[in-house]
Design an enzyme around this catalytic site. Structure first.
Site, mmCIF file in Angstrom:
data_model
loop_
_atom_site.group_PDB
_atom_site.id
_atom_site.type_symbol
_atom_site.label_atom_id
_atom_site.label_comp_id
_atom_site.label_asym_id
_atom_site.label_seq_id
_atom_site.Cartn_x
_atom_site.Cartn_y
_atom_site.Cartn_z
ATOM 1 N N HIS A 72 34.914 3.296 -15.639
ATOM 2 C CA HIS A 72 34.068 2.283 -15.001
ATOM 3 C C HIS A 72 34.928 1.143 -14.480
ATOM 4 O O HIS A 72 35.774 0.625 -15.211
ATOM 5 C CB HIS A 72 33.035 1.734 -15.991
ATOM 6 N N TYR A 200 23.986 -5.101 -18.085
ATOM 7 C CA TYR A 200 23.733 -6.141 -19.097
ATOM 8 C C TYR A 200 22.613 -7.021 -18.544
ATOM 9 O O TYR A 200 22.799 -7.755 -17.581
ATOM 10 C CB TYR A 200 24.985 -6.970 -19.333
ATOM 11 N N PRO A 292 27.879 -6.951 -30.645
ATOM 12 C CA PRO A 292 28.281 -5.832 -29.783
ATOM 13 C C PRO A 292 28.236 -6.126 -28.287
ATOM 14 O O PRO A 292 28.664 -5.304 -27.491
ATOM 15 C CB PRO A 292 27.288 -4.728 -30.151
ATOM 16 N N LYS A 296 33.474 -5.079 -28.249
ATOM 17 C CA LYS A 296 34.820 -5.420 -28.726
ATOM 18 C C LYS A 296 35.118 -4.967 -30.153
ATOM 19 O O LYS A 296 36.244 -5.140 -30.629
ATOM 20 C CB LYS A 296 35.018 -6.937 -28.639
ATOM 21 N N TYR A 384 36.825 -8.567 -20.481
ATOM 22 C CA TYR A 384 36.043 -7.346 -20.743
ATOM 23 C C TYR A 384 36.937 -6.099 -20.760
ATOM 24 O O TYR A 384 36.797 -5.237 -21.632
ATOM 25 C CB TYR A 384 34.948 -7.180 -19.678
HETATM 26 C C1 PHB Z 1 27.101 1.346 -26.157
HETATM 27 O O1 PHB Z 1 27.250 2.195 -25.239
HETATM 28 O O2 PHB Z 1 26.638 1.637 -27.283
HETATM 29 C C2 PHB Z 1 27.502 -0.087 -25.869
HETATM 30 C C3 PHB Z 1 28.129 -0.373 -24.669
HETATM 31 C C4 PHB Z 1 28.492 -1.693 -24.391
HETATM 32 C C5 PHB Z 1 28.209 -2.687 -25.318
HETATM 33 C C6 PHB Z 1 27.582 -2.383 -26.530
HETATM 34 C C7 PHB Z 1 27.218 -1.076 -26.807
HETATM 35 O O3 PHB Z 1 28.544 -3.971 -25.034
#
Ligand code: PHB
Ligand code: APR
Length: 389
Positions: A72, A200, A292, A296, A384
């Site tokens: 990505h 997000y 989460p 990280k 990120y």
């Molecule tokens: C996930 O795919 O479980 C996931 C991805 C990004 C995040 C948190 C969880 O920031």
């Protein structure tokens, strides 16, 4: 039994460190409280920074990752029905890799077994003594049998609820914690992800995240009440709420299906200082926890493993303990920057029960600034994709 390093914990931290040590000819045993199947039954995040991908390559355990992972180059940020893309490659020459932590842990277990390295499962009553001497001892039980292991060093990779951290005297240990007033309700579904990148989403109804494991396995989350329960949510209620929190452009094409996993996770920030005591070195969740939101947790466990592996290699190859003596300061310097970024993304995108109308306007203004400012997007991208080790 005698080994050079005892690793407490057979999660990603312990296994990655164990594989790197094994390949370097440094003898280590992994002590795991549960079974391999139990460990692999945990559903965790799936976004890997470049540093972790390199470590998996260095450990010789990246073949499946290379074949099955997704790359990505950006992510979508939304505010109610508005959305924009933050393109990492506009600001930093590094993508992120999407590959489930469960699969990464499976690959590490397979490699460990192929190498004939020793993992003791179902161990209990782990106690470490003589940490301030030159020869710590680790005792534990397995199947009712007492086991004593003499070693040079102990790596505490046993997660937030492990015993390693407790071996740092309370008078020495400084713990920093922030508990967030909400949780994440997560669903795994065998459906195609709603978008090619992660989304997000920040909305007046709360946060949501659209993620994935591969082209036919989607992972979604909605912010929920801190006291919420999984059985309060039918699949249909989850899908309905998710659609209300993401822009119509995505909600209208969202493919839903039965959840194959559904769980609620609390959100906290936590750091233990120091990350070492005598010959004990903490790695990963044993030393720190992040919400989460910034993906990280695993990635910061990886940077700890990198620092500790390099320090142990220097000790055994050059008889030089300098890096070992500097491990905690080195690891914590990066840990706190990651804690800040994870706190920032969480604060930016979630609906806080105690927030005033003013606070909500500030959140909207910051998201609008992120949308329009290259400097703001560069800062997010650099953090990120992963700060350098
Ligand atoms: C996930 O795919 O479980 C996931 C991805 C990004 C995040 C948190 C969880 O920031
Ligand atoms: N003795 C032996 N093993 C233990 C003990 C103990 N007393 N206590 C815990 N363990 C084991 C757990 O069963 C688990 O398998 O230690 C392991 C710790 O693994 P994680 O909790 O996954 O922590 P870590 O390896 O640091 O990985 C961090 O995992 O939990 C996610 O979000 C976290 O992505 C991050 C990553």
């Amino acid at each position: 039994m005698r080994v050079q390093v005892v690793i407490i914990g057979g999660g990603p931290s312990g296994l990655l460190l164990g594989q790197l040590l094994h390949n370097a000819g440094i003898d280590a045993v992994v002590l795991e409280r549960k079974t391999r199947e139990y460990v692999l039954g945990r559903i965790r995040a799936g976004v890997l920074e470049r540093g972790l991908v390199k470590l998996m390559n260095d450990a010789g355990v990246a073949d499946r990752l290379k074949q099955e992972s997704l790359t990505h180059h950006g992510t979508v940020i939304t505010r109610n029905d508005d959305f924009f893309d933050v393109s990492f490659s506009n600001f930093v020459d590094a993508p992120v890799t999407v590959y489930g932590q469960t699969e990464l842990t499976r690959d590490l277990y397979d490699a460990r077994e192929s190498a004939g390295a020793v993992t003791l499962f179902n161990v209990s009553d782990v106690v470490i003594t003589d940490l301030k001497g030159k020869a710590p001892t680790v005792t534990c039980k397995q199947g009712g049998e007492a086991i004593t292991i003499h070693c040079d060093y102990v790596a505490g990779c046993d997660g937030f609820h492990g015993v390693s951290r407790q071996h740092i005297p309370e008078s020495v240990r400084q713990e920093y914690e922030k508990v967030y007033p909400f949780g994440w309700l997560g669903v795994l579904s065998e459906t195609p992800p709603v978008h090619e990148e992660l989304i997000y989403a920040s909305s007046d109804r709360g946060f949501a995240l659209c993620s994935m494991r591969n082209a036919s396995l989607a992972r979604y989350y909605v912010q929920c009440d801190i006291n919420d329960r999984v059985d309060n949510w039918t699949d249909q209620q989850f899908w309905d709420e998710l659609k209300k929190r993401i822009p119509a452009a995505f909600a209208d094409v969202l493919e839903t299906g039965p959840s194959i996993e559904k769980s609620i996770a609390p959100l906290r920030s936590f750091v233990c200082e120091p990350m070492q005591w005598g010959r004990l070195f903490l790695c990963g969740d044993a030393a720190h926890i992040v919400p989460p939101t910034g993906a990280k947790g695993l990635n910061t466990a990886a940077s700890d493993v990198h620092y500790l592996f390099e320090a142990l290699k220097l000790r055994y190859k050059e008889d030089d303990e300098t890096a070992l003596n500097q491990y905690s300061a080195k690891a914590l310097s990066r840990v706190w920057k990651v804690e800040r970024f994870s706190w920032w993304m969480t604060s930016l995108l979630h609906r806080f029960p105690e927030h005033s109308a003013f606070d909500q306007k500030i959140q909207s203004a910051e998201i609008d600034f992120l949308k329009r400012s290259d400097a703001a997007q560069a800062s997010m991208a650099i953090n990120y994709v992963g700060l350098p080790y």
